[in-house]
Design a protein around this motif. Sequence first.
Motif, PDB file in Angstrom:
ATOM      1  N   ARG A  82       0.822  -1.212   0.000  1.00 35.69           N
ATOM      2  CA  ARG A  82       0.000   0.000   0.000  1.00 35.69           C
ATOM      3  C   ARG A  82       0.858   1.264   0.000  1.00 35.69           C
ATOM      4  O   ARG A  82       0.481   2.301   0.527  1.00 35.69           O
ATOM      5  CB  ARG A  82      -0.973   0.003   1.182  1.00 35.69           C
ATOM      6  CG  ARG A  82      -1.981  -1.140   1.122  1.00 35.69           C
ATOM      7  CD  ARG A  82      -3.008  -1.061   2.225  1.00 35.69           C
ATOM      8  NE  ARG A  82      -3.976  -2.149   2.120  1.00 35.69           N
ATOM      9  CZ  ARG A  82      -5.004  -2.318   2.968  1.00 35.69           C
ATOM     10  NH1 ARG A  82      -5.187  -1.468   3.965  1.00 35.69           N
ATOM     11  NH2 ARG A  82      -5.831  -3.336   2.807  1.00 35.69           N
ATOM     12  N   SER A  83       2.028   1.134  -0.581  1.00 31.71           N
ATOM     13  CA  SER A  83       2.886   2.299  -0.779  1.00 31.71           C
ATOM     14  C   SER A  83       2.752   2.749  -2.225  1.00 31.71           C
ATOM     15  O   SER A  83       2.275   2.004  -3.077  1.00 31.71           O
ATOM     16  CB  SER A  83       4.349   1.945  -0.494  1.00 31.71           C
ATOM     17  OG  SER A  83       4.492   1.492   0.829  1.00 31.71           O
ATOM     18  N   ASP A  84       3.185   3.968  -2.496  1.00 32.07           N
ATOM     19  CA  ASP A  84       3.208   4.440  -3.872  1.00 32.07           C
ATOM     20  C   ASP A  84       4.489   3.979  -4.542  1.00 32.07           C
ATOM     21  O   ASP A  84       5.526   3.830  -3.902  1.00 32.07           O
ATOM     22  CB  ASP A  84       3.118   5.968  -3.921  1.00 32.07           C
ATOM     23  CG  ASP A  84       1.756   6.464  -3.462  1.00 32.07           C
ATOM     24  OD1 ASP A  84       0.786   5.727  -3.685  1.00 32.07           O
ATOM     25  OD2 ASP A  84       1.690   7.552  -2.886  1.00 32.07           O
ATOM     26  N   ALA A  85       4.445   3.783  -5.852  1.00 33.39           N
ATOM     27  CA  ALA A  85       5.642   3.378  -6.581  1.00 33.39           C
ATOM     28  C   ALA A  85       6.806   4.347  -6.375  1.00 33.39           C
ATOM     29  O   ALA A  85       7.953   3.908  -6.324  1.00 33.39           O
ATOM     30  CB  ALA A  85       5.330   3.221  -8.066  1.00 33.39           C
ATOM     31  N   PRO A  86       6.569   5.680  -6.252  1.00 25.92           N
ATOM     32  CA  PRO A  86       7.700   6.569  -6.010  1.00 25.92           C
ATOM     33  C   PRO A  86       8.451   6.297  -4.714  1.00 25.92           C
ATOM     34  O   PRO A  86       9.529   6.827  -4.494  1.00 25.92           O
ATOM     35  CB  PRO A  86       7.053   7.965  -5.994  1.00 25.92           C
ATOM     36  CG  PRO A  86       5.869   7.831  -6.864  1.00 25.92           C
ATOM     37  CD  PRO A  86       5.346   6.448  -6.579  1.00 25.92           C
ATOM     38  N   GLU A  87       7.871   5.484  -3.793  1.00 28.40           N
ATOM     39  CA  GLU A  87       8.609   5.102  -2.593  1.00 28.40           C
ATOM     40  C   GLU A  87       9.714   4.124  -2.939  1.00 28.40           C
ATOM     41  O   GLU A  87      10.526   3.766  -2.082  1.00 28.40           O
ATOM     42  CB  GLU A  87       7.656   4.503  -1.553  1.00 28.40           C
ATOM     43  CG  GLU A  87       6.627   5.478  -1.021  1.00 28.40           C
ATOM     44  CD  GLU A  87       7.278   6.687  -0.346  1.00 28.40           C
ATOM     45  OE1 GLU A  87       8.281   6.519   0.353  1.00 28.40           O
ATOM     46  OE2 GLU A  87       6.783   7.803  -0.554  1.00 28.40           O
ATOM     47  N   ALA A  88       9.739   3.650  -4.184  1.00 29.47           N
ATOM     48  CA  ALA A  88      10.846   2.848  -4.703  1.00 29.47           C
ATOM     49  C   ALA A  88      11.642   3.711  -5.668  1.00 29.47           C
ATOM     50  O   ALA A  88      11.078   4.470  -6.454  1.00 29.47           O
ATOM     51  CB  ALA A  88      10.305   1.614  -5.425  1.00 29.47           C
ATOM     52  N   LYS A  89      12.963   3.611  -5.604  1.00 26.93           N
ATOM     53  CA  LYS A  89      13.821   4.364  -6.507  1.00 26.93           C
ATOM     54  C   LYS A  89      15.004   3.496  -6.911  1.00 26.93           C
ATOM     55  O   LYS A  89      15.375   2.554  -6.207  1.00 26.93           O
ATOM     56  CB  LYS A  89      14.314   5.662  -5.847  1.00 26.93           C
ATOM     57  CG  LYS A  89      13.181   6.623  -5.460  1.00 26.93           C
ATOM     58  CD  LYS A  89      13.736   7.916  -4.918  1.00 26.93           C
ATOM     59  CE  LYS A  89      12.626   8.802  -4.365  1.00 26.93           C
ATOM     60  NZ  LYS A  89      11.688   9.242  -5.410  1.00 26.93           N
ATOM     61  N   ILE A  90      15.577   3.830  -8.064  1.00 24.61           N
ATOM     62  CA  ILE A  90      16.764   3.139  -8.565  1.00 24.61           C
ATOM     63  C   ILE A  90      17.927   4.117  -8.549  1.00 24.61           C
ATOM     64  O   ILE A  90      17.816   5.217  -9.091  1.00 24.61           O
ATOM     65  CB  ILE A  90      16.535   2.616  -9.996  1.00 24.61           C
ATOM     66  CG1 ILE A  90      15.373   1.609 -10.027  1.00 24.61           C
ATOM     67  CG2 ILE A  90      17.806   1.975 -10.545  1.00 24.61           C
ATOM     68  CD1 ILE A  90      14.908   1.267 -11.432  1.00 24.61           C
ATOM     69  N   VAL A  91      19.016   3.730  -7.922  1.00 25.80           N
ATOM     70  CA  VAL A  91      20.247   4.519  -7.959  1.00 25.80           C
ATOM     71  C   VAL A  91      21.151   3.908  -9.020  1.00 25.80           C
ATOM     72  O   VAL A  91      21.392   2.699  -9.026  1.00 25.80           O
ATOM     73  CB  VAL A  91      20.950   4.520  -6.593  1.00 25.80           C
ATOM     74  CG1 VAL A  91      22.263   5.288  -6.669  1.00 25.80           C
ATOM     75  CG2 VAL A  91      20.037   5.120  -5.526  1.00 25.80           C
ATOM     76  N   TYR A  92      21.643   4.754  -9.919  1.00 21.67           N
ATOM     77  CA  TYR A  92      22.469   4.256 -11.020  1.00 21.67           C
ATOM     78  C   TYR A  92      23.792   5.001 -11.045  1.00 21.67           C
ATOM     79  O   TYR A  92      23.827   6.236 -11.151  1.00 21.67           O
ATOM     80  CB  TYR A  92      21.740   4.440 -12.356  1.00 21.67           C
ATOM     81  CG  TYR A  92      22.506   3.888 -13.541  1.00 21.67           C
ATOM     82  CD1 TYR A  92      22.330   2.567 -13.951  1.00 21.67           C
ATOM     83  CD2 TYR A  92      23.414   4.678 -14.230  1.00 21.67           C
ATOM     84  CE1 TYR A  92      23.051   2.058 -15.022  1.00 21.67           C
ATOM     85  CE2 TYR A  92      24.140   4.171 -15.301  1.00 21.67           C
ATOM     86  CZ  TYR A  92      23.946   2.867 -15.687  1.00 21.67           C
ATOM     87  OH  TYR A  92      24.660   2.358 -16.740  1.00 21.67           O
ATOM     88  N   ALA A  93      24.911   4.266 -10.956  1.00 24.72           N
ATOM     89  CA  ALA A  93      26.247   4.859 -11.024  1.00 24.72           C
ATOM     90  C   ALA A  93      26.695   4.936 -12.477  1.00 24.72           C
ATOM     91  O   ALA A  93      26.751   3.922 -13.177  1.00 24.72           O
ATOM     92  CB  ALA A  93      27.236   4.034 -10.207  1.00 24.72           C
ATOM     93  N   LEU A  94      27.006   6.134 -12.930  1.00 21.94           N
ATOM     94  CA  LEU A  94      27.379   6.338 -14.327  1.00 21.94           C
ATOM     95  C   LEU A  94      28.791   5.855 -14.641  1.00 21.94           C
ATOM     96  O   LEU A  94      29.129   5.634 -15.802  1.00 21.94           O
ATOM     97  CB  LEU A  94      27.269   7.829 -14.674  1.00 21.94           C
ATOM     98  CG  LEU A  94      25.841   8.395 -14.663  1.00 21.94           C
ATOM     99  CD1 LEU A  94      25.888   9.910 -14.701  1.00 21.94           C
ATOM    100  CD2 LEU A  94      25.030   7.857 -15.826  1.00 21.94           C
ATOM    101  N   GLU A  95      29.611   5.680 -13.607  1.00 24.52           N
ATOM    102  CA  GLU A  95      30.981   5.246 -13.836  1.00 24.52           C
ATOM    103  C   GLU A  95      31.433   4.377 -12.667  1.00 24.52           C
ATOM    104  O   GLU A  95      31.252   4.742 -11.501  1.00 24.52           O
ATOM    105  CB  GLU A  95      31.911   6.464 -13.961  1.00 24.52           C
ATOM    106  CG  GLU A  95      33.360   6.127 -14.237  1.00 24.52           C
ATOM    107  CD  GLU A  95      34.230   7.368 -14.345  1.00 24.52           C
ATOM    108  OE1 GLU A  95      35.456   7.246 -14.161  1.00 24.52           O
ATOM    109  OE2 GLU A  95      33.676   8.457 -14.592  1.00 24.52           O
ATOM    110  N   THR A  96      31.994   3.202 -12.955  1.00 21.97           N
ATOM    111  CA  THR A  96      32.561   2.340 -11.917  1.00 21.97           C
ATOM    112  C   THR A  96      33.885   1.780 -12.415  1.00 21.97           C
ATOM    113  O   THR A  96      34.188   1.806 -13.607  1.00 21.97           O
ATOM    114  CB  THR A  96      31.625   1.155 -11.578  1.00 21.97           C
ATOM    115  OG1 THR A  96      31.608   0.235 -12.670  1.00 21.97           O
ATOM    116  CG2 THR A  96      30.211   1.632 -11.281  1.00 21.97           C
TER     117      THR A  96
END
Length: 280
Positions: A82-96
């Motif tokens: 019963r949470s909103d989808a925006p309570e989930a987020k993806i962190v993406y590293a542009l360089e590793t």
Amino acid sequence: MNLLSSDLRQRPAWTEVVTQLLHQPGGRWQETELDHNHITLMVPSGNSYRVLRLLVYSAVDVGKPRTIQWIGGLYDFCRSDRSDAPEAKIVYALETDEEGEEGKGEGMEGYMKLQINLLSTRNPPLSSIPILPISLPSDLPSLLTSLQQPSLAPAPAHIPIPPAAHAQHLPNSYHHTRATDFDTYIPSRDTLLPLCTVPSASHNRPHSHPRFTPLSPQSVAILSGPIFINFPGLKDLLELVETAEGKEQIRNAMALASGSEQVEVEAERFLTFWEQEFAV
């Protein structure tokens, strides 16, 4: 208590930052097994907390079936909880370091592929989960700190636009009275706006090629908050960039709202980007 998935430690690009978080003063982090996400973040909200669940990826993860499975699983879990989808987020590293010298540029390519993959998955609509880009895995702690700051979701004060600044082009929404809703996912704000910047000079690194650093969450919040009381869209913001008065308005707004030298530097990088690009 914030939670870190043991799975994250097993991935070479993120091992060091996991250790760093676990050794932060105050014992605010705990490593455990998580079934749906890599990070569970407790975010102050009034007298209580809301739970933010994050997945953490880089170019090496894009295209793997497991990646989409986890994103879909997190989406389903947030909905069932019963949470909103925006309570989930993806962190993406542009360089590793995993990409190596020969893989320079794969980070941005992977970022775009990931967005396409999410847009292509409409049932469930995974594109409703925002992607937060960071330059390097080492930038993760500062991003997490920013996400936990109440200042990222303020009731913004209205900063008036000078009437001389091409009044005929000023959107009516400059004077909108409803506060910006940062809990609602807006693709142009949350996905595109952080990338509207030019690379910065790279310091303390063995090679001297420019380093791409997305706009910080604080700068994004200011650009889409105090300037626009209710964020109408990226194109409306760019109407300010077309005039000298509008550019000065952006500089002043970001300086007044933050008082941070970093944000003032990012304002210049944002304006420089739009000297080289244009909206259609």
